[in-house]
Design a protein around this motif. Sequence first.
Motif, PDB file in Angstrom:
ATOM      1  N   ALA A 103       2.016   2.665  -3.204  1.00  0.00           N
ATOM      2  CA  ALA A 103       1.106   3.392  -4.148  1.00  0.00           C
ATOM      3  C   ALA A 103       1.303   2.917  -5.592  1.00  0.00           C
ATOM      4  CB  ALA A 103       0.978   5.016  -3.988  1.00  0.00           C
ATOM      5  N   ASP A 106      -0.366   4.939  -8.532  1.00  0.00           N
ATOM      6  CA  ASP A 106       0.028   6.324  -8.629  1.00  0.00           C
ATOM      7  C   ASP A 106       1.313   6.483  -9.753  1.00  0.00           C
ATOM      8  OD1 ASP A 106      -0.158   9.239  -8.026  1.00  0.00           O
ATOM      9  OD2 ASP A 106       1.687   8.856  -6.838  1.00  0.00           O
ATOM     10  N   GLU A 156       0.740  -1.027  -0.159  1.00  0.00           N
ATOM     11  CA  GLU A 156       0.093   0.179  -0.037  1.00  0.00           C
ATOM     12  C   GLU A 156       0.832   1.269   0.000  1.00  0.00           C
ATOM     13  OE1 GLU A 156      -2.936  -0.015   3.235  1.00  0.00           O
ATOM     14  OE2 GLU A 156      -3.506  -2.132   2.810  1.00  0.00           O
TER      15      GLU A 156
END
Length: 512
Positions: free
Chosen positions: A141, A144, A138
């Motif tokens: 990311a 992203d 997590e």
Amino acid sequence: MLSLKKLLGFIALALLMVGCGGEEVEPVTGGVVSSIDQSGNGEVGERPFAGESITILTRDGVQIVEPLVRRAAEFQTLTGAEVKIETTPFDQLYDQMWADLSAQKNDYQAYVFAPQWLVDYTIPGYLLDLTDLAMNDEALAWSDIAPFFRDFSATYEGRVYTIPLDGDFQLVYYRADLLAEAGLTPPTTWQEYIEMAAIFHNQDLNGDGEADYGSCIAKTENGQSYWMFWSIVAPYLQSQGTRQGTFFSPQTMAPLVNNEAFAAALTIYKETNQYGADNELALDVADTRSLFVAGRCALSIDWGDIGTLSIGPESQIKGKLGTTMLPGSNQVLERATGELVRCEPAVCPYALGGINHAPFAAFGGWAGGISNFATAEEQALAYAFLSYMSQPEQANEDVTIGITGYNPYRISQFSDYRLWLEAGMERATAERYLSAIGVSLNNPNMALDLRIPQNNRYQQEVLDSVLAQFLADELTVEETMTQIYTGWELITEEIGREEQLAAYRASLGYTE
């Protein structure tokens, strides 16, 4: 191979790094880390890698290495791990990696290297598959990271093998103040680039009383010149979209280097010599960046580094920088005949105002991979460190610092202007800089760099050395094209034409 469950236990640290500095972070399920004070003050809890160490191999120089060394010190404070960074000249990095991995020496447990080489190290199974790790991390990311860098820098045949640390794309930089004073707009073709360089050459561009340069391009023979040249030749060779490719025919694997388009680009490339420093053939990118930031160049070709260097303490061009997508051509290669033809809609479906652009994704950005021959504990530590480097908390700062050599690669880095304004970049400069990168990344005719087995032989050993001879007037245009064609064909025949053709098609996503 290290299991996902075990490695995620080791890298619970990665999920802790998103906390704010100075705050005590809550423990993560798995119990590897109890608490960490990220400010470095106060009592530090259990450190998950205390007493462990790994060695990472990468290129030499300040850029790329500086953030690795700086973050390694932070990481040691947080985790107890020693991450040693060993360097070698760029033109020796591939061979040193190969020597270590092919012999399973385990002298290095991870590498920060060119994603172009991914195919050479994944096919034999030399690199750890990071797919499940990246998708379950997590703090990293993953979504992203811009799709291009996820798919090119990190992935081969649908599996993730590296963690992106940098995003590379060739751009043209210009002095926005000079163009404004002269009533000019940024060059949209390479011929306009030449004409603009001629206008500003031998003028005093920074007010120090000395004549300066219309164009500054790194041309030394050490693995940089061919990327600069390919930024010029790409729009002449590719007009039908990314899957058409620029290096070889996707039907036959014949090199696209012996035709009128290639000759035209060679001519432009050499003509830029007239508007550069007297010693331009000996300049690398560090040299041309220094010249540009000192205000001594009107134009340059480079990756994203000049954008952040322009706001550094030594910059003489703060607030004066312009950035644009690579120029294009109003003529392109007709592959059936080898001739240049006008860029009509049927020939150039993605043209802008009759000009074909093929922004070149040179290199693709530095990325970190992990040896499949390291121990499970070493792999866990290596992944935790690479994840830490790439997480937004660290990466969003590093890409705004010129000395790092790291350029934006996360979606948030393109969309959040605050990062750049807080780093000291003026709004207009940030808009031009990020817009040029975004337009390039989203261009359907974007040109991909070569990513097939032993691409370094095609590019570094043949293309780079022949271009150096051409720029030094040791070869004519025709001799240059012949030597590149012959050299590439010999490599293809040696490795296997069908195998190389299949790899080239796969790299482009080409289907007949």
